[in-house]
Scaffold this active site. Structure first.
Site, short mmCIF file in Angstrom:
data_model
loop_
_atom_site.label_atom_id
_atom_site.label_comp_id
_atom_site.label_asym_id
_atom_site.label_seq_id
_atom_site.Cartn_x
_atom_site.Cartn_y
_atom_site.Cartn_z
N ASN A 1 -2.49 0.66 -0.25
CA ASN A 1 -3.11 -0.19 0.55
C ASN A 1 -1.83 -0.17 1.54
OD1 ASN A 1 -1.13 -0.31 -2.28
ND2 ASN A 1 -0.45 -2.37 -0.24
N SER B 1 -11.71 -7.70 -3.63
CA SER B 1 -11.18 -8.96 -2.41
C SER B 1 -12.08 -9.05 -2.02
CB SER B 1 -9.89 -8.83 -2.47
OG SER B 1 -8.83 -10.00 -1.56
N ALA B 2 -12.52 -10.09 -1.55
CA ALA B 2 -13.51 -10.16 -0.40
C ALA B 2 -12.48 -9.84 1.12
CB ALA B 2 -14.03 -11.67 -0.51
N HIS B 3 -11.34 -11.15 0.99
CA HIS B 3 -10.93 -10.79 2.35
C HIS B 3 -10.80 -9.52 3.64
CE1 HIS B 3 -6.28 -10.30 2.00
NE2 HIS B 3 -6.38 -10.95 0.76
N CYS C 1 2.41 -8.05 1.37
CA CYS C 1 2.93 -8.92 0.36
C CYS C 1 4.40 -8.21 0.59
CB CYS C 1 2.27 -8.12 -0.93
SG CYS C 1 1.15 -8.34 -0.82
N1 PLP Z 1 -4.51 -4.58 -4.77
C1 PLP Z 1 -4.54 -3.68 -3.54
C2 PLP Z 1 -4.79 -2.41 -3.57
C3 PLP Z 1 -4.22 -4.82 -1.92
O1 PLP Z 1 -3.82 -3.98 -1.01
C4 PLP Z 1 -4.16 -6.48 -2.53
C5 PLP Z 1 -3.83 -6.97 -1.28
O2 PLP Z 1 -3.82 -6.40 -0.14
C6 PLP Z 1 -4.34 -6.59 -3.07
C7 PLP Z 1 -4.59 -5.49 -4.54
C8 PLP Z 1 -4.36 -8.07 -3.70
O3 PLP Z 1 -5.66 -9.00 -3.46
P1 PLP Z 1 -5.61 -10.30 -2.48
O4 PLP Z 1 -5.55 -10.24 -1.54
O5 PLP Z 1 -6.71 -10.84 -2.94
O6 PLP Z 1 -4.73 -11.02 -3.88
#
Ligand code: PLP
Length: 373
Positions: A150, A196-198, A322
């Site tokens: 990410n 993840s949909a968003h 995050c």
């Molecule tokens: N895994 C990865 C690689 C991500 O980039 C993200 C969110 O940025 C997530 C998991 C978590 O997804 P969610 O935002 O739907 O909790």
């Protein structure tokens, strides 16, 4: 919000209007609880099952193998904790560059007595298959390696790892949250996969876990019978409908968008190379998502640059969403052996060459101002 240059699409994406249109009836007139047996409830159940079928088809799996969750984070936790607790073996293999949804789930399991190997990555931000082989033990129950990172966008050798895991009788989960908006994925190659949909112009607060038929899993929250009791809780019908629609639209436009975004990425790099002499690129430049550019700036404090971007309505991220409130070097940047903060630009097909010129100009001007202080 006019004049905004949004280049933080790995953080989240704008809800597609067509997705919203599909969702609205389930927020307004079709509000029945899918657990009820009267007509209004049946409408919800049908909508969920149609969405499940659509998603399963796109991922090349069976619809019974699709579970809806409330986020990518929850899907990751369900896969890891759920598989580990339902099966024999005390050892988990993951990498140092996973999302916190995976890392913190593994840390929790360590507190409960499981053992976790956190694999290093090379300077290129990619897990070495040789390291995975070496880490495997007789009691390894699960390997969880993300499809694409990410922060730096690097694409991991998940197919090779999945093959190795299968050969050794170990379950393999991949967090495909960042990969799915940009590539066609055949989830049937893996034991479990989260999305993840968003991240693909769908609604926030909906995740999907694919879990191969026959794999035992323990539910990590207690409740009713929804999602076969594996993920209890009243279903987010509108969100689920929106997720299926968003995934279908993403896949229908995949090639066209890929071409567009690749051209933007190439142009961005060319402009950075031409205008700035202090750019350090983070992560492998070939085996990466075409949407991602992650840079550090030699002798420049990124924290001083970010306000200039925001002042010019440019929304990028210093790390992952995050981590963005945390003013230190991310675990991913540290894992690739770097010790300076980074800016992540993540493009979409809605970005333009003109916007990229503006970003590079703002970077250049801000660096000049910072240097002259
Ligand atoms: N895994 C990865 C690689 C991500 O980039 C993200 C969110 O940025 C997530 C998991 C978590 O997804 P969610 O935002 O739907 O909790």
């Amino acid at each position: 919000m006019d004049n905004v240059i949004y280049v933080d699409n790995s953080s989240t994406t704008k809800l597609n209007e067509k997705v919203l249109a599909k969702m609205l009836p389930y927020l307004k007139e079709y509000y029945g609880n899918a657990s009820t047996v009267y007509k209004l409830g049946k409408i919800s159940t049908n909508a969920i099952e149609q969405s499940r079928n659509k998603i399963a088809k796109i991922l090349n799996v069976k619809s019974e193998e699709i579970y809806f969750t409330a986020s990518g984070t929850e899907a990751d936790n369900m896969a890891i904790e759920g598989i580990v607790k339902a099966n024999k073996g005390k050892h988990i293999i993951t990498s140092k560059i996973e999302h916190l949804a995976v890392l913190n789930c593994c840390k929790k399991l360590e507190d409960e007595g499981y053992e976790v190997t956190y694999l290093d990555v090379g300077e290129n931000g990619i897990v070495d298959i040789g390291d995975v082989k070496e880490a495997i033990r007789d009691d390894t129950v699960l390997i969880s390696i993300m499809y694409a990172n990410n922060e730096i966008g690097t694409i991991q050798p998940v197919n090779e790892i999945a093959d190795l895991a299968r050969e050794k009788g170990i379950y393999f989960h991949t967090d495909a949250v960042q990969a799915i908006p940009h590539m066609k994925i055949d989830a049937s190659k893996y034991d479990a996969l989260s999305i993840s949909a968003h991240k693909f112009n769908g609604p926030k607060g909906v995740g999907v876990l694919y879990l191969k038929d026959g794999i035992k899993i323990k539910n990590i929250i207690e409740g009713g019978h929804q999602e076969k009791g594996i993920r209890p809780g009243t279903e987010n019908v509108a969100g689920i409908v929106g997720t299926a629609e968003a995934l279908e639209l993403t896949m229908n436009n995949l090639l066209e968008n890929e071409e567009k975004i690749k051209r933007l990425q190439k142009y961005f790099i060319q402009r950075l190379n031409k205008e700035l002499d202090c750019v350090i690129y983070n992560g492998d430049m070939d085996r990466r998502l075409h949407s991602n550019i992650n840079i550090s700036l030699k002798d420049i404090d990124i924290q001083e640059v970010i306000p200039f971007l925001e002042l010019n309505n440019i929304y990028a991220s210093s790390g992952s969403a995050c981590n963005s409130g945390i003013k230190n070097i991310s675990h991913v940047i540290k894992a690739i052996g770097k010790n300076s903060m980074a800016i992540r630009f993540t493009l979409s097909s809605e970005n333009t060459f003109f916007q990229i010129d503006k970003i590079v100009n703002v970077l250049k001007n801000s660096i000049n101002i910072i240097k002259s202080k």
